[in-house]
Scaffold this active site. Sequence first.
Site, short mmCIF file in Angstrom:
data_model
loop_
_atom_site.label_atom_id
_atom_site.label_comp_id
_atom_site.label_asym_id
_atom_site.label_seq_id
_atom_site.Cartn_x
_atom_site.Cartn_y
_atom_site.Cartn_z
N LYS A 37 -32.06 0.26 -0.87
CA LYS A 37 -32.19 -1.36 -1.27
C LYS A 37 -31.05 -1.99 -0.97
O LYS A 37 -29.94 -1.46 -0.99
CB LYS A 37 -32.29 -1.20 -3.14
N SER A 42 -37.00 -5.36 -9.42
CA SER A 42 -36.77 -5.91 -8.27
C SER A 42 -36.62 -4.95 -7.17
O SER A 42 -36.38 -5.70 -5.77
CB SER A 42 -35.13 -6.46 -8.55
N SER A 101 -36.33 -2.09 -12.79
CA SER A 101 -36.52 -2.44 -11.34
C SER A 101 -37.15 -1.32 -10.50
O SER A 101 -37.43 -1.67 -9.44
CB SER A 101 -35.23 -3.04 -11.04
N1 GLN Z 1 -36.74 -7.63 -14.25
C1 GLN Z 1 -35.71 -7.33 -15.05
C2 GLN Z 1 -34.70 -8.43 -14.62
O1 GLN Z 1 -35.07 -9.37 -14.21
C3 GLN Z 1 -35.10 -6.15 -14.67
C4 GLN Z 1 -34.55 -6.11 -13.29
C5 GLN Z 1 -33.87 -4.91 -13.08
O2 GLN Z 1 -34.17 -3.69 -13.38
N2 GLN Z 1 -32.95 -4.94 -11.99
O3 GLN Z 1 -33.71 -8.53 -15.33
#
Ligand code: GLN
Length: 492
Positions: free
Chosen positions: A73, A149, A173
């Site tokens: 990532k 994400s 995410s």
């Molecule tokens: N979707 C969640 C957020 O926007 C989690 C994102 C993540 O785990 N990085 O904060």
Amino acid sequence: MELHNLTASELIEKLSLKQITPDEILFSLDKQIKRLESKIKAYVRLDGNKISTLPTISHLEGTSLKGIPVSVKDNICTDGYLTECCSKILSGFKPPYDATVIKKLKEAGARILEPKTNMDEFAFGSSTENSCFGPTYNPWDLGRVVGGSSGGSAAAVAADEAILALGSDTGGSIRQPASFCGVVGLKPTYGRVSRYGLIAFASSLDQIGPITKDVKDCALLMNTISGYDPCDSTSVDIEVPDFTKALIPDVKGIKIGIPNEYFVEGLDPQVKNVIEEAINKLKDLGAMCEQVSLPHTEYAVAVYYIIATAEASSNLARFDGVQYGYRSKSKISKKIESSSLIEMYKQTRAEGFGSEAKRRIILGTFVLSHGYYEAYYLRALKVRTLIKNDFDNVFRECDCIITPTSPTTAFKIGERIDDPLKMYLSDIYTISANLAGIPAISIPCGFDKYGLPVGLQILAKPFDEEMLFRVAYAYEQSTPWHKMKPKIIFEQ
Ligand code: GLN
């Protein structure tokens, strides 16, 4: 079957029998990436070139991931290679060091791909639509999101454009995109895997973890990346077991808790059916399932969006155009007056951050501000403890907890992008594990009527990833889901 269609464990076996070479794996992967990337866009900065790998520093004889490609990532630092968090403000940033997980992978002989996987800017999002490079498209239905994400990593694994991948999980995410793409994703216990070199979103919630084609590969990758690291003061000095030893296809007598609060309005009826079938399967295999209660679940999203944004606003303060990446070229900074430095900061941040990042910086700054700190931030910390206590209570009776990973399957691209609240609710089932610091895995468990994958989430006590592997493996080995692949893989 071509090499890119195989799992890491299958490739390791072929490598050890000298039937194939690491370069053949890379060649096969490259071919697949070239074939599908114009449609899926799982990687960033690919530029149509042949995929290259980072130099492997050293590897010991017989190390487990020798010759296996790993996709990473865009928020995990790789020495001398672009790491931009899919944000304009980090454009051109080449870290001067490797994240600990990258160092460990290189030492294990893995080959790190140079192009990184797509993500929501700074990991803010649930759909990978908040990337400065544009969205990734779901291999099961190109009109749908991949989740987020870590959507690029999940899509790459689902489309056989990656063998193994790393993501990061602050509120879901890793697990939510794994669920949307029909692959396996694990968020380790907080402190199990070093965060050194992970560009911070919310430091008390972030963990790096694997996204893989099956449970065995997930255990293999965890074996390599886990362990105490003096460079991360929150990493825990606790023995790392050989996770592959927990892959026993037997759940007889294991006590599984099913929390009432997760089967309520908002859960798609089709997802509910699929999850109930999975629970019945586990019962058939000998597990004992009982209803349990996690009474503070309803506060999890609110608590998360206070704590996560508070920490993000502080972590993002360092991006000011001086030390990293982008600096505004606006004329303002040339004025010789006392405000010009401040103006340069402002202009850089105004131009460099996307709208979701700005929303979070503003929200986080607000909840930490004098006068509101106690009303919001401190209160959220207290409720976080209550959420953690709920899990402690259930784990006194149960070995693990099972829930859906997400209330819906993959939604359409564009459907939630203008409605942040709706987007935030995508993580309603994943956020609590981060708040409580416990490990959780998502595994494929079936499909809805549109042929979109559904994910089953399993949660366990802190540092009991072995329980997750055992239950996940037993379920996986007695069901066909992990072998199913999106049609696009085989289309000419
Ligand atoms: N979707 C969640 C957020 O926007 C989690 C994102 C993540 O785990 N990085 O904060």
